[in-house]
Design a protein around this motif. Structure first.
Motif, PDB file in Angstrom:
ATOM      1  N   SER A 232     -24.440   7.727 -43.078  1.00  0.00           N
ATOM      2  CA  SER A 232     -24.403   7.636 -41.619  1.00  0.00           C
ATOM      3  C   SER A 232     -24.722   6.223 -41.127  1.00  0.00           C
ATOM      4  CB  SER A 232     -25.380   8.641 -41.002  1.00  0.00           C
ATOM      5  OG  SER A 232     -26.689   8.456 -41.517  1.00  0.00           O
ATOM      6  N   GLU A 233     -25.572   5.483 -41.863  1.00  0.00           N
ATOM      7  CA  GLU A 233     -25.867   4.108 -41.465  1.00  0.00           C
ATOM      8  C   GLU A 233     -24.651   3.211 -41.686  1.00  0.00           C
ATOM      9  OE1 GLU A 233     -29.299   2.849 -43.610  1.00  0.00           O
ATOM     10  OE2 GLU A 233     -30.664   4.230 -42.582  1.00  0.00           O
ATOM     11  N   TYR A 263     -23.778  12.905 -40.934  1.00  0.00           N
ATOM     12  CA  TYR A 263     -25.042  13.232 -40.249  1.00  0.00           C
ATOM     13  C   TYR A 263     -25.522  14.622 -40.657  1.00  0.00           C
ATOM     14  CZ  TYR A 263     -24.302   9.162 -37.280  1.00  0.00           C
ATOM     15  OH  TYR A 263     -24.124   7.884 -36.830  1.00  0.00           O
ATOM     16  N   TYR A 267     -29.227  14.289 -42.722  1.00  0.00           N
ATOM     17  CA  TYR A 267     -30.388  14.890 -42.049  1.00  0.00           C
ATOM     18  C   TYR A 267     -30.318  16.402 -42.246  1.00  0.00           C
ATOM     19  CZ  TYR A 267     -30.396  10.364 -39.666  1.00  0.00           C
ATOM     20  OH  TYR A 267     -30.392   9.022 -39.378  1.00  0.00           O
ATOM     21  N   GLU A 272     -35.748  17.220 -39.034  1.00  0.00           N
ATOM     22  CA  GLU A 272     -34.974  15.996 -38.852  1.00  0.00           C
ATOM     23  C   GLU A 272     -33.876  16.149 -37.806  1.00  0.00           C
ATOM     24  OE1 GLU A 272     -33.553  15.165 -42.805  1.00  0.00           O
ATOM     25  OE2 GLU A 272     -35.344  14.028 -43.321  1.00  0.00           O
ATOM     26  N   SER A 274     -34.028  16.301 -34.491  1.00  0.00           N
ATOM     27  CA  SER A 274     -34.147  15.395 -33.347  1.00  0.00           C
ATOM     28  C   SER A 274     -33.662  14.000 -33.707  1.00  0.00           C
ATOM     29  CB  SER A 274     -35.606  15.350 -32.879  1.00  0.00           C
ATOM     30  OG  SER A 274     -35.762  14.417 -31.828  1.00  0.00           O
ATOM     31  N   GLU A 275     -34.064  13.498 -34.899  1.00  0.00           N
ATOM     32  CA  GLU A 275     -33.637  12.169 -35.334  1.00  0.00           C
ATOM     33  C   GLU A 275     -32.131  12.123 -35.540  1.00  0.00           C
ATOM     34  OE1 GLU A 275     -33.829   8.180 -36.590  1.00  0.00           O
ATOM     35  OE2 GLU A 275     -35.253   9.460 -35.507  1.00  0.00           O
ATOM     36  N   ARG A 276     -31.579  13.192 -36.103  1.00  0.00           N
ATOM     37  CA  ARG A 276     -30.136  13.250 -36.324  1.00  0.00           C
ATOM     38  C   ARG A 276     -29.373  13.154 -35.017  1.00  0.00           C
ATOM     39  NH1 ARG A 276     -26.815  18.662 -37.897  1.00  0.00           N
ATOM     40  NH2 ARG A 276     -26.827  18.856 -35.636  1.00  0.00           N
ATOM     41  N   GLN A 277     -29.809  13.904 -34.016  1.00  0.00           N
ATOM     42  CA  GLN A 277     -29.123  13.906 -32.728  1.00  0.00           C
ATOM     43  C   GLN A 277     -29.227  12.551 -32.038  1.00  0.00           C
ATOM     44  OE1 GLN A 277     -27.245  16.470 -33.421  1.00  0.00           O
ATOM     45  NE2 GLN A 277     -27.329  17.267 -31.336  1.00  0.00           N
ATOM     46  N   MET A 278     -30.374  11.886 -32.196  1.00  0.00           N
ATOM     47  CA  MET A 278     -30.532  10.557 -31.596  1.00  0.00           C
ATOM     48  C   MET A 278     -29.571   9.559 -32.224  1.00  0.00           C
ATOM     49  SD  MET A 278     -34.683  10.290 -31.241  1.00  0.00           S
ATOM     50  CE  MET A 278     -34.600   8.519 -31.138  1.00  0.00           C
ATOM     51  N   GLN A 279     -29.477   9.580 -33.557  1.00  0.00           N
ATOM     52  CA  GLN A 279     -28.586   8.654 -34.246  1.00  0.00           C
ATOM     53  C   GLN A 279     -27.119   8.973 -33.947  1.00  0.00           C
ATOM     54  OE1 GLN A 279     -29.585   5.946 -35.798  1.00  0.00           O
ATOM     55  NE2 GLN A 279     -31.726   6.495 -35.451  1.00  0.00           N
ATOM     56  N   GLN A 282     -26.232   7.619 -30.553  1.00  0.00           N
ATOM     57  CA  GLN A 282     -26.015   6.175 -30.577  1.00  0.00           C
ATOM     58  C   GLN A 282     -24.623   5.838 -31.115  1.00  0.00           C
ATOM     59  OE1 GLN A 282     -27.927   3.615 -29.535  1.00  0.00           O
ATOM     60  NE2 GLN A 282     -29.464   5.008 -28.713  1.00  0.00           N
TER      61      GLN A 282
END
Length: 373
Positions: A232-233, A263, A267, A272, A274-279, A282
């Motif tokens: 994902s990065e 993603y 995640y 994880e 919340s972090e997945r949805q934020m990334q 973006q």
């Protein structure tokens, strides 16, 4: 036809579009070229020329004329800002994160670009005129184009979701070829970027589709920039690379197949989520920015998950993953389902303009085509 797939660094059509040999010398002077096209638009496919002018973007190099240092422009380029529009649309906080730019420089820079990019109110009548200049990309199916009122819209994000073997990837391959065709034939005379996260990209398919539309397969393949995303990065990094190459040539389409697969695996679990949805948010925001900045069509595919709330005997017990983050980011959402034989069914799931309806199309050896009886 294919050699005109993209003049470098500008959205404005070159003299190839007008066919007037005596104006070839003006190709380098973009402002004079725009004036000529506007003047000749009424008698020679003027609407199409206005389409190209409407989505024009400005290179960062123009900031030198406003007194911005070359070193500062290079720092912006290194940080992923390649057009004046991208700087204008970014927040001061984001620009302050660029290494080597002080807050005072950022504030001065924002003041400069605000004078160069219109960001104030306009009337609904003007907005309507802008909408008329939008180009749509043909899908290869007459019925599907009718459902989408012309095809896949440029300047916005279109999401298609469905189970496996419903034609999502085949639709992506077809659009990579049709976007290179002339505007009069349902294309946008631009190149395509294909970000593959599932390993399903097949260049052989592009050859068959190009032959179907009477194009040179070798040229069609050269006009598609392909990258395989491994996490994902990396997927997000590829968007920065995409912005760099799009600022150098004429592109009409960005495909991400699939936008959510990595993603989903990088995640896991509720911890994880919340972090997945934020990334993911973006990533989708960057895609939307590229669509608006370069006037390209962004076409993403999405996977589905079984809906535990739905009854097992319901007509369709699956729902797209990504939740409200993906739902709000997508301008148009299309659901694909399997039909009889090679036929598939496309339903408008969500759209600000298209009515809720469905149609049938087919997946053939040469991509997406009309449904068979």
């Amino acid at each position: 036809r294919n050699e005109a797939a993209g003049p470098t660094g500008t959205k404005v059509k070159s003299s190839v579009a007008t066919g007037k040999g005596k104006y070839n010398k003006m190709a380098a002077a973009v402002e004079q070229q725009q004036y000529y096209e506007a003047d000749q638009g009424a008698e020679m496919q003027g609407d199409e020329m206005q389409d190209e002018v409407a989505v024009n973007y400005q290179s960062l190099d123009m900031l030198q004329e406003q007194g911005v240092a070359v070193n500062d422009i290079q720092k912006l380029n290194d940080a992923g800002y390649h057009t004046i529009e991208s700087v204008a649309h970014a927040t001061i906080r984001k620009l302050s994160e660029v290494r080597g730019l002080s807050e005072a420089k950022v504030v001065k820079l924002k003041d400069i670009v605000k004078q160069m990019v219109p960001m104030d109110f306009k009337t609904a009548a003007d907005a309507l005129e802008d909408r008329k200049s939008l180009v749509t990309l043909t899908t290869g199916s007459t019925e599907l184009d009718k459902l989408l009122e012309g095809g896949v819209e440029t300047g916005s994000l279109t999401e298609v979701f469905g189970e496996f073997r419903t034609g999502k990837t085949q639709l992506c391959h077809t659009l990579c070829v049709t976007c290179q065709m002339p505007v009069s034939d349902g294309g946008a005379e631009g190149k395509a970027i294909y970000i593959d996260t599932e390993g399903t990209f097949r260049p052989q398919r592009l050859q068959g589709i190009a032959e179907r539309f009477g194009m040179d397969p070798a040229v069609a393949l050269e006009n598609v920039a392909y990258a395989r995303a491994h996490n994902s990065e990396h997927q997000t990094e590829l968007l920065k690379m995409a912005a760099a190459i799009m600022s150098q040539d004429r592109y009409a389409l960005i495909v991400v197949d699939s936008a959510t697969a990595l993603y989903r695996t990088d995640y896991s679990g509720r911890g994880e989520l919340s972090e997945r949805q934020m990334q993911l948010a973006q990533f989708l925001r960057q895609l939307t920015r590229l669509a608006e900045e370069f006037g390209v069509a962004v076409f993403i595919t999405n996977q589905v998950v079984a809906n535990p709330d739905g009854m097992s005997f319901a007509k369709d017990s699956t729902k797209p993953i990504g939740g409200n983050i993906v739902a709000h980011a997508s301008t148009t959402r299309l659901r694909l389902r399997k039909g009889r034989g090679e036929n598939r069914i496309c339903t408008v799931y969500d759209s600000p303009t298209l009515p809720e309806a469905d149609c049938q199309f087919a997946v053939g050896p040469a991509g997406i085509c009309d449904a068979s009886d």
